[in-house]
Design a protein around this motif. Structure first.
Motif, PDB file in Angstrom:
ATOM      1  N   ILE A  71       0.848  -1.201   0.000  1.00  0.00           N
ATOM      2  CA  ILE A  71       0.000   0.000   0.000  1.00  0.00           C
ATOM      3  C   ILE A  71       0.880   1.246   0.000  1.00  0.00           C
ATOM      4  CG2 ILE A  71      -1.753   1.270   1.283  1.00  0.00           C
ATOM      5  CD1 ILE A  71      -2.542  -1.427   2.563  1.00  0.00           C
ATOM      6  N   ILE A  72       1.930   1.210   0.807  1.00  0.00           N
ATOM      7  CA  ILE A  72       2.802   2.381   0.929  1.00  0.00           C
ATOM      8  C   ILE A  72       3.473   2.705  -0.402  1.00  0.00           C
ATOM      9  CG2 ILE A  72       4.977   3.174   1.939  1.00  0.00           C
ATOM     10  CD1 ILE A  72       4.144   1.814   4.554  1.00  0.00           C
ATOM     11  N   VAL A  73       4.016   1.675  -1.061  1.00  0.00           N
ATOM     12  CA  VAL A  73       4.736   1.935  -2.313  1.00  0.00           C
ATOM     13  C   VAL A  73       3.771   2.446  -3.392  1.00  0.00           C
ATOM     14  CG1 VAL A  73       6.094   0.891  -4.149  1.00  0.00           C
ATOM     15  CG2 VAL A  73       6.559   0.302  -1.776  1.00  0.00           C
ATOM     16  N   LEU A  74       2.604   1.839  -3.481  1.00  0.00           N
ATOM     17  CA  LEU A  74       1.600   2.331  -4.435  1.00  0.00           C
ATOM     18  C   LEU A  74       1.225   3.782  -4.118  1.00  0.00           C
ATOM     19  CD1 LEU A  74      -1.128  -0.408  -5.053  1.00  0.00           C
ATOM     20  CD2 LEU A  74       0.220   0.793  -6.766  1.00  0.00           C
ATOM     21  N   ALA A  75       1.044   4.049  -2.835  1.00  0.00           N
ATOM     22  CA  ALA A  75       0.639   5.395  -2.426  1.00  0.00           C
ATOM     23  C   ALA A  75       1.736   6.410  -2.728  1.00  0.00           C
ATOM     24  CB  ALA A  75       0.286   5.418  -0.941  1.00  0.00           C
ATOM     25  N   MET A  76       3.006   6.005  -2.591  1.00  0.00           N
ATOM     26  CA  MET A  76       4.108   6.906  -2.929  1.00  0.00           C
ATOM     27  C   MET A  76       3.983   7.367  -4.380  1.00  0.00           C
ATOM     28  SD  MET A  76       7.453   5.148  -1.226  1.00  0.00           S
ATOM     29  CE  MET A  76       7.894   5.400   0.485  1.00  0.00           C
ATOM     30  N   GLY A  77       3.684   6.418  -5.264  1.00  0.00           N
ATOM     31  CA  GLY A  77       3.506   6.778  -6.667  1.00  0.00           C
ATOM     32  C   GLY A  77       2.310   7.691  -6.860  1.00  0.00           C
ATOM     33  N   LEU A  78       1.238   7.369  -6.143  1.00  0.00           N
ATOM     34  CA  LEU A  78       0.026   8.182  -6.294  1.00  0.00           C
ATOM     35  C   LEU A  78       0.233   9.614  -5.816  1.00  0.00           C
ATOM     36  CD1 LEU A  78      -2.570   5.466  -5.383  1.00  0.00           C
ATOM     37  CD2 LEU A  78      -2.616   6.860  -7.445  1.00  0.00           C
ATOM     38  N   VAL A  79       1.142   9.793  -4.841  1.00  0.00           N
ATOM     39  CA  VAL A  79       1.409  11.156  -4.362  1.00  0.00           C
ATOM     40  C   VAL A  79       1.829  12.049  -5.535  1.00  0.00           C
ATOM     41  CG1 VAL A  79       3.023  12.552  -3.007  1.00  0.00           C
ATOM     42  CG2 VAL A  79       1.925  10.579  -1.968  1.00  0.00           C
TER      43      VAL A  79
END
Ligand SMILES: Nc1ncnc2c1ncn2[C@@H]1O[C@H](COP(=O)(O)OP(=O)(O)OP(=O)(O)O)[C@@H](O)[C@H]1O
Ligand SMILES: [Mg+2]
Lengths: 411, 263
Positions: A71-79
């Motif tokens: 979730i964190i890595v995906l969210a980093m990209g979404l940022v």
């Protein structure tokens, strides 16, 4: 003469001054990471009280980290995409598709690991380029482009994997990412390196800026930050270094999971890009006022394309984590609640859906909150319905906080 | 009417034409802008003021005419080319990024770097020097987010951004339209100080009181033609208003025999 007037005076009140500045900022609508920190504390206390034995165990702590990592890595990209005021609804399946490419090339075609990894990341890069071109050059709203890609990539995955099929992963490196740990000693060394590195780096910068009479935070604030990192990092390392095997006499499981240094590297590297490079600055500018950025000579479309490429490439990294955690790839990899959780993580962490505000650390903090919910709820209730409703509500609350703080800061 | 002949103009436009489709917006406009002077560009809504400014700034090319800067004929193809000549524009909407701080806004698109890394220290120092040079005393910190600034402070930041680059010509499109009395006075005195420091300034304004107060030179556009460019001290408030509304005032302006364009 009037240097004093425009100079920073954040030093004046030390910790108390910094605190009142912070209160001012929160009153002004900029909540930053406060809701996420509060949420994290409340949730951890809640789950510990209700289901302490299972939730607050060394085993579950490590498990939670590995759950939250994707979730964190995906969210980093979404940022990156959210900073522009855009959205990528297809990131979950970009992860799945890239993971499928990894699985097919590695397991079925027997490619060397490095080539498979390149193919996997390249798939993410290509998906992002395609989305970016459609959004930036043709001007199609990202919501529509990525909604279409959400479906199309799902189809592509099915074609790659074959209907109903699963591809197993046997490569030791890929499996290690989510399933192996540093030795306890190495864990402590990592902790020390990060702590000392942070203290030195920020401390030297602070000293230089004080010496040259530039704006800077108070020394006491710096001490507070270093101390917080020391305490939290120390506790985390200690917990992860506990024996968490159910049968320690047969196999011993202890140590900081590999995934933690990986996330730290991404956190530091991407934060550097956003906060310290011209490219990062231009991302904020485009998200804040695209027309102003254009008139300042910034190529808005190039920034947009780059951000979508970064987002999908990080999704591919998340895809590797999925493959590693499940030891396999199936047509549902990256589907279901994956994307919702990742967007939720970024927003809960403090990244605005309206663009222009957000940090990489938001993804980590928000990812932990979402991870705790996803991990803790099943311990309390076995009803999937309740789990979905609670998670949906948490995302709604985060989005409301975002919308309200925006309203407050523009009036 | 004798035009300025003692000094060479910094910017000289001759016979500038610009059409949007079939609509001829600028029809042979002449304009002289001098270093150390405030040239007010006035005219009714739709006269073509912003169109002229945007052409000077390189946002779009003129269709015809000469663009002479420092005595040399130049071609301006994009905003960067205008910047390189020393031309800066303070747009009416200010074009600031609310989510960035004052320093970031002032250097937007032209950040100072050491290798890949932004050189925040130098940028902050230069931003402060520039703001101090403008005798701006209202900003609490150059690290304040622009969203937290008042209208007058934002205007100041936009102007400071324009003078940061050793610019030679600063163009301000209606800088006081949204400001209160005190803030208007502040911006006007800033405009005056820029000219006194040797810069050429073009000021677009609909407020005749402001124009008469601060301008050395008044250029009145009337339906895409330059009705007249005169010394501010040579004309009265009423004459300027006539130039704006009718294109002529007594001997000044477009004379009826060849000025049939008005309809
Ligand atoms: N991009 C464009 N396409 C077509 N017509 C345009 C365009 N820009 C300006 N015009 C026309 O050119 C004329 C002059 O416009 P301009 O904006 O230069 O006027 P102005 O003098 O700045 O007026 P105001 O005082 O209202 O700002 C107007 O009739 C306007 O409709
Ligand atoms: Mg205009």
């Amino acid at each position: 003469m009037s240097t004093q007037d425009t100079a920073a005076s954040t030093t004046s009140g030390g910790l108390r001054g910094a605190f009142s500045d912070y209160v001012d900022r929160i009153r002004g609508g900029n909540l930053g990471s406060l809701p996420a920190v509060l949420g994290l504390v409340v949730l951890v206390v809640l789950f510990t009280v209700l289901e302490g034995q299972t939730f607050f165990s060394a085993f579950n702590f490590a498990n939670l980290m590995s759950q939250a990592a994707m979730i964190i890595v995906l969210a980093m990209g979404l940022v990156f995409v959210l900073l522009l005021g855009e959205i990528d609804l297809s990131a979950g399946f970009a992860a799945g598709t890239s993971a499928a490419i990894l699985g097919v090339t590695l397991t079925q075609n027997g490619w060397p690991l490095i080539l498979s990894l390149i193919a996997c990341l390249g798939t993410g890069l290509a998906i992002g380029l395609f989305i970016g071109l459609l959004v930036a050059r043709l001007g199609i709203p990202s919501f529509v482009v990525t909604l279409a890609m959400f479906l199309a990539l799902q189809g592509l995955m099915l074609l790659i994997i074959g209907e109903g099929g699963t591809i197993g992963i046997e490569d030791e490196f890929v499996i290690a990412v989510q399933n192996r740990n540093l030795t306890p000693i190495a864990g402590w060394i990592l902790f020390l390196v990060v702590l000392v590195g942070y203290a030195l780096f920020s401390g030297l910068r602070l000293r230089r800026r004080i010496a040259e009479n530039l704006t800077h935070e108070a020394v006491s604030v710096w001490i507070f930050k270093v101390a917080t990192l020391a305490v939290l990092g120390g506790i985390g390392t200690f917990l992860l270094n506990q024996e968490r095997s159910r049968r320690p006499d047969i196999t011993s499981i202890q140590g900081v999971p590999y995934i933690i240094p990986l996330i730290l590297i991404l956190l530091i590297g991407l934060t550097f890009v956003l906060a310290r490079t011209g490219f990062g600055r231009h991302i904020y500018a485009v998200g804040g006022n695209a027309e102003a950025a254009r008139r300042a000579g910034i190529s808005v479309s190039r920034i947009k394309i780059a951000c979508f490429m970064i987002c999908s490439t990080l999704a591919a990294v998340a895809g590797i984590l999925f493959a590693s955690r499940d030891n396999s790839i199936s047509p549902t990899t990256g589907g279901s609640t994956t994307l919702l959780f990742a967007v939720g993580a970024a927003v809960i962490g403090g990244t605005s859906l309206f663009g222009g505000r957000g940090k990489i650390s938001d993804a980590v903090l928000g990812g932990l909150v979402v991870g705790v919910i996803a991990n803790g709820l099943p311990l309390i209730t076995s009803q999937a319905g309740i789990q979905f409703i609670v998670t949906g509500l948490v995302l709604l609350v985060a989005a409301s906080v975002d919308a309200l703080s925006r309203k407050k800061s523009t009036t | 009417m004798p035009q300025e002949s003692k000094a060479n103009p910094l910017l000289s436009l001759r016979g500038i034409r610009k059409s949007f489709g079939a609509v001829e917006v600028l029809r042979g406009v002449d304009l002289n802008v001098y270093s150390g002077k405030v040239t007010a560009l006035v005219g009714d809504n739709g006269a073509g003021k912003s169109t002229l400014i945007k052409g000077i700034a390189g946002i779009y090319p003129f269709d015809g005419g000469d663009y002479v800067f420092e005595g040399e004929s130049v071609q301006i193809s994009d905003p960067r080319a205008a910047n390189d000549l020393g031309i800066e524009v303070v747009y009416q909407d200010l074009a600031l990024c609310d989510n960035l701080d004052v320093v970031h806004n002032m250097f937007l698109g032209r950040e100072e770097k050491r290798g890949l890394i932004l050189n925040e220290d130098d940028m902050e120092r230069r931003a402060r020097e520039t703001l101090d040079g403008l005798s701006v005393r209202t900003l609490k910190s150059v690290r304040q987010q622009v969203s937290s600034l008042s209208g007058g402070q934002r205007q100041t930041v936009a102007i400071a951004r324009a003078v940061l680059w050793n610019s030679k010509l600063v163009i301000l499109d209606e800088p006081t339209a949204a400001l209160g009395v005190a803030q208007t006075a502040q911006v006007l005195s800033l405009v005056r100080r820029l000219a006194d420091a040797g810069l050429a300034v073009i000021l677009i304004s609909h407020n005749m009181v402001d124009v008469m107060e601060v301008a050395d030179n008044i250029a009145a556009l009337y339906l895409g033609q330059m009705a007249a460019q005169v010394e501010a001290s040579d004309v009265s408030h009423g004459e300027v208003v006539e130039l704006i509304t009718a294109g002529r005032s007594g001997e000044l302006g477009i004379q009826p025999k060849n000025g049939e364009g008005a309809a």
